[in-house]
Motif scaffolding. Structure first.
Motif, PDB file in Angstrom:
ATOM      1  N   VAL A 127       0.949  -1.204   0.084  1.00 22.88           N
ATOM      2  CA  VAL A 127      -0.122   0.137  -0.073  1.00 22.88           C
ATOM      3  C   VAL A 127       0.928   1.277  -0.014  1.00 22.88           C
ATOM      4  O   VAL A 127       1.879   1.170   0.582  1.00 22.88           O
ATOM      5  N   GLN A 128       0.759   2.379  -0.673  1.00 21.11           N
ATOM      6  CA  GLN A 128       1.229   3.606  -0.629  1.00 21.11           C
ATOM      7  C   GLN A 128       0.311   4.722   0.114  1.00 21.11           C
ATOM      8  O   GLN A 128      -0.850   4.649  -0.034  1.00 21.11           O
ATOM      9  N   LEU A 129       0.846   5.414   0.906  1.00 24.65           N
ATOM     10  CA  LEU A 129       0.318   6.499   1.632  1.00 24.65           C
ATOM     11  C   LEU A 129       0.947   7.548   1.302  1.00 24.65           C
ATOM     12  O   LEU A 129       1.791   7.852   1.301  1.00 24.65           O
ATOM     13  N   VAL A 130      -0.348   8.615   1.148  1.00 25.57           N
ATOM     14  CA  VAL A 130       0.286  10.012   0.918  1.00 25.57           C
ATOM     15  C   VAL A 130      -0.650  10.985   2.023  1.00 25.57           C
ATOM     16  O   VAL A 130      -1.924  11.122   1.913  1.00 25.57           O
ATOM     17  N   GLU A 131       0.068  11.838   2.908  1.00 26.85           N
ATOM     18  CA  GLU A 131      -0.276  12.660   3.542  1.00 26.85           C
ATOM     19  C   GLU A 131      -0.567  14.084   3.118  1.00 26.85           C
ATOM     20  O   GLU A 131       0.104  14.451   1.875  1.00 26.85           O
ATOM     21  N   SER A 132      -1.382  14.794   3.715  1.00 29.43           N
ATOM     22  CA  SER A 132      -1.823  16.282   3.354  1.00 29.43           C
ATOM     23  C   SER A 132      -2.413  17.001   4.487  1.00 29.43           C
ATOM     24  O   SER A 132      -2.859  16.331   5.260  1.00 29.43           O
ATOM     25  N   GLY A 133      -2.343  18.261   4.159  1.00 30.84           N
ATOM     26  CA  GLY A 133      -3.393  18.809   5.104  1.00 30.84           C
ATOM     27  C   GLY A 133      -2.352  19.753   6.100  1.00 30.84           C
ATOM     28  O   GLY A 133      -2.819  20.582   6.876  1.00 30.84           O
ATOM     29  N   GLY A 134      -1.185  19.611   6.049  1.00 31.17           N
ATOM     30  CA  GLY A 134      -0.118  20.134   7.103  1.00 31.17           C
ATOM     31  C   GLY A 134      -0.072  21.841   6.481  1.00 31.17           C
ATOM     32  O   GLY A 134      -0.710  21.985   5.663  1.00 31.17           O
ATOM     33  N   GLY A 135       0.680  22.440   7.373  1.00 30.11           N
ATOM     34  CA  GLY A 135       0.669  23.815   7.125  1.00 30.11           C
ATOM     35  C   GLY A 135       1.324  24.908   8.615  1.00 30.11           C
ATOM     36  O   GLY A 135       1.626  24.053   9.593  1.00 30.11           O
ATOM     37  N   LEU A 136       1.106  25.865   8.450  1.00 32.08           N
ATOM     38  CA  LEU A 136       1.505  26.786   9.499  1.00 32.08           C
ATOM     39  C   LEU A 136       0.198  27.412   9.958  1.00 32.08           C
ATOM     40  O   LEU A 136      -0.615  27.850   9.594  1.00 32.08           O
ATOM     41  N   VAL A 137       0.134  27.162  11.438  1.00 31.67           N
ATOM     42  CA  VAL A 137      -1.118  27.799  12.194  1.00 31.67           C
ATOM     43  C   VAL A 137      -0.710  28.248  13.375  1.00 31.67           C
ATOM     44  O   VAL A 137       0.226  27.819  13.943  1.00 31.67           O
ATOM     45  N   GLN A 138      -1.219  29.375  13.899  1.00 24.74           N
ATOM     46  CA  GLN A 138      -1.082  29.835  15.317  1.00 24.74           C
ATOM     47  C   GLN A 138      -1.512  28.855  16.404  1.00 24.74           C
ATOM     48  O   GLN A 138      -2.750  28.062  16.200  1.00 24.74           O
ATOM     49  N   ALA A 139      -0.829  29.156  17.539  1.00 22.73           N
ATOM     50  CA  ALA A 139      -1.354  28.263  18.733  1.00 22.73           C
ATOM     51  C   ALA A 139      -2.875  28.479  19.041  1.00 22.73           C
ATOM     52  O   ALA A 139      -3.362  29.657  18.838  1.00 22.73           O
ATOM     53  N   GLY A 140      -3.511  27.350  19.372  1.00 25.55           N
ATOM     54  CA  GLY A 140      -5.033  27.570  19.560  1.00 25.55           C
ATOM     55  C   GLY A 140      -5.787  27.215  18.432  1.00 25.55           C
ATOM     56  O   GLY A 140      -6.872  26.817  18.273  1.00 25.55           O
ATOM     57  N   GLY A 141      -4.969  26.884  17.191  1.00 27.03           N
ATOM     58  CA  GLY A 141      -5.633  26.917  16.086  1.00 27.03           C
ATOM     59  C   GLY A 141      -5.811  25.183  15.444  1.00 27.03           C
ATOM     60  O   GLY A 141      -5.593  24.552  16.631  1.00 27.03           O
ATOM     61  N   SER A 142      -6.318  24.817  14.628  1.00 28.99           N
ATOM     62  CA  SER A 142      -6.736  23.591  14.094  1.00 28.99           C
ATOM     63  C   SER A 142      -6.193  23.344  12.639  1.00 28.99           C
ATOM     64  O   SER A 142      -6.019  24.445  11.868  1.00 28.99           O
ATOM     65  N   LEU A 143      -5.918  21.885  12.501  1.00 27.64           N
ATOM     66  CA  LEU A 143      -5.697  21.412  11.083  1.00 27.64           C
ATOM     67  C   LEU A 143      -6.281  20.224  11.182  1.00 27.64           C
ATOM     68  O   LEU A 143      -6.336  19.414  12.173  1.00 27.64           O
ATOM     69  N   ARG A 144      -6.379  19.752   9.925  1.00 30.23           N
ATOM     70  CA  ARG A 144      -7.010  18.416   9.613  1.00 30.23           C
ATOM     71  C   ARG A 144      -5.950  17.551   8.616  1.00 30.23           C
ATOM     72  O   ARG A 144      -6.058  18.106   7.391  1.00 30.23           O
ATOM     73  N   LEU A 145      -5.559  16.814   8.961  1.00 26.74           N
ATOM     74  CA  LEU A 145      -4.541  15.814   8.231  1.00 26.74           C
ATOM     75  C   LEU A 145      -5.418  14.931   7.554  1.00 26.74           C
ATOM     76  O   LEU A 145      -6.129  14.287   8.244  1.00 26.74           O
ATOM     77  N   SER A 146      -4.895  14.481   6.271  1.00 26.52           N
ATOM     78  CA  SER A 146      -5.596  13.485   5.604  1.00 26.52           C
ATOM     79  C   SER A 146      -4.448  12.494   5.078  1.00 26.52           C
ATOM     80  O   SER A 146      -3.378  12.926   4.895  1.00 26.52           O
ATOM     81  N   CYS A 147      -4.729  11.188   5.045  1.00 25.43           N
ATOM     82  CA  CYS A 147      -3.815   9.896   4.624  1.00 25.43           C
ATOM     83  C   CYS A 147      -4.472   9.166   3.564  1.00 25.43           C
ATOM     84  O   CYS A 147      -5.552   8.355   4.239  1.00 25.43           O
ATOM     85  N   VAL A 148      -4.210   9.219   2.267  1.00 25.27           N
ATOM     86  CA  VAL A 148      -4.940   8.349   1.295  1.00 25.27           C
ATOM     87  C   VAL A 148      -4.167   7.345   0.956  1.00 25.27           C
ATOM     88  O   VAL A 148      -2.801   7.467   0.660  1.00 25.27           O
ATOM     89  N   ALA A 149      -4.647   6.110   0.940  1.00 25.29           N
ATOM     90  CA  ALA A 149      -4.084   5.090   0.604  1.00 25.29           C
ATOM     91  C   ALA A 149      -4.282   4.624  -0.842  1.00 25.29           C
ATOM     92  O   ALA A 149      -5.617   4.603  -1.378  1.00 25.29           O
ATOM     93  N   SER A 150      -3.396   3.791  -1.280  1.00 27.44           N
ATOM     94  CA  SER A 150      -3.474   3.310  -2.509  1.00 27.44           C
ATOM     95  C   SER A 150      -3.040   2.075  -2.652  1.00 27.44           C
ATOM     96  O   SER A 150      -1.883   1.594  -2.087  1.00 27.44           O
ATOM     97  N   GLY A 151      -3.432   1.203  -3.578  1.00 25.88           N
ATOM     98  CA  GLY A 151      -2.589  -0.075  -3.648  1.00 25.88           C
ATOM     99  C   GLY A 151      -3.390  -1.196  -3.260  1.00 25.88           C
ATOM    100  O   GLY A 151      -3.613  -2.350  -3.985  1.00 25.88           O
ATOM    101  N   ARG A 152      -3.886  -0.981  -2.109  1.00 26.67           N
ATOM    102  CA  ARG A 152      -4.614  -2.270  -1.450  1.00 26.67           C
ATOM    103  C   ARG A 152      -5.595  -1.348  -0.483  1.00 26.67           C
ATOM    104  O   ARG A 152      -5.231  -0.278  -0.139  1.00 26.67           O
ATOM    105  N   ALA A 153      -6.789  -2.037   0.067  1.00 25.43           N
ATOM    106  CA  ALA A 153      -7.806  -1.237   0.674  1.00 25.43           C
ATOM    107  C   ALA A 153      -7.035  -0.968   2.265  1.00 25.43           C
ATOM    108  O   ALA A 153      -6.686  -1.923   2.723  1.00 25.43           O
ATOM    109  N   VAL A 154      -7.583   0.188   2.567  1.00 26.17           N
ATOM    110  CA  VAL A 154      -6.850   0.420   4.126  1.00 26.17           C
ATOM    111  C   VAL A 154      -7.556  -0.212   5.103  1.00 26.17           C
ATOM    112  O   VAL A 154      -6.980  -0.307   5.921  1.00 26.17           O
ATOM    113  N   SER A 155      -8.633  -0.756   4.739  1.00 23.31           N
ATOM    114  CA  SER A 155      -9.397  -1.535   5.708  1.00 23.31           C
ATOM    115  C   SER A 155      -8.709  -2.830   6.323  1.00 23.31           C
ATOM    116  O   SER A 155      -8.950  -3.697   7.081  1.00 23.31           O
ATOM    117  N   ASN A 156      -7.681  -3.344   5.516  1.00 23.53           N
ATOM    118  CA  ASN A 156      -6.752  -4.370   5.769  1.00 23.53           C
ATOM    119  C   ASN A 156      -5.728  -4.146   6.907  1.00 23.53           C
ATOM    120  O   ASN A 156      -5.280  -4.867   7.479  1.00 23.53           O
TER     121      ASN A 156
END
Length: 124
Positions: free
Chosen positions: A2-31
């Motif tokens: 399986v290949q994994l690709v993260e996204s959603g990082g960045g620069l944020v001020q203290a107290g802020g929020s971010l949402r990271l995503s990790c998309v899998a390909s090659g095999r189902a992530v349910s495994n």
């Protein structure tokens, strides 16, 4: 495999929020048990959170408990990390990882596949 690709990082001020995503390909992530780790400059890779194959079991590091939330959408082959109330100490490269078999899911060695990481920087 399986290949994994993260996204959603960045620069944020203290107290802020971010949402990271990790998309899998090659095999189902349910495994796989899925985990998030992070690594700050000069430090070892640190466990953040993991989630079981169907998304019921979750385990958080004490440092992020109550602030971070992991979830997964197996239909979309994606795992998410919602990060709220961010602190400067959360600054690191965040990695998504997949484990075929269940061992100590807080240890990097348990995981078989890793993404390339996404940078999260929290300013004070």
């Amino acid at each position: 495999q399986v290949q994994l690709v993260e996204s959603g990082g960045g620069l944020v001020q203290a107290g802020g929020s971010l949402r990271l995503s990790c998309v899998a390909s090659g095999r189902a992530v349910s495994n796989y048990v899925m985990g998030w780790f992070r690594q700050a400059p000069g430090k070892e890779r640190e466990f953040v959170v993991c989630i079981g194959k169907i998304g019921v079991r979750k385990y958080y590091a004490d440092s992020v408990k109550g602030r971070f939330t992991i979830s997964r959408d197996n239909a979309k082959n994606t795992v998410y990390l919602q990060m709220n109330s961010l602190k400067p100490d959360d600054t690191a490269v965040y990695y998504c990882a997949a484990a075929i078999s269940v061992g100590d899911t807080t240890r990097p060695i348990t995981y078989d596949y890793w993404g390339q990481g996404t940078q999260v920087t929290v300013s004070s």
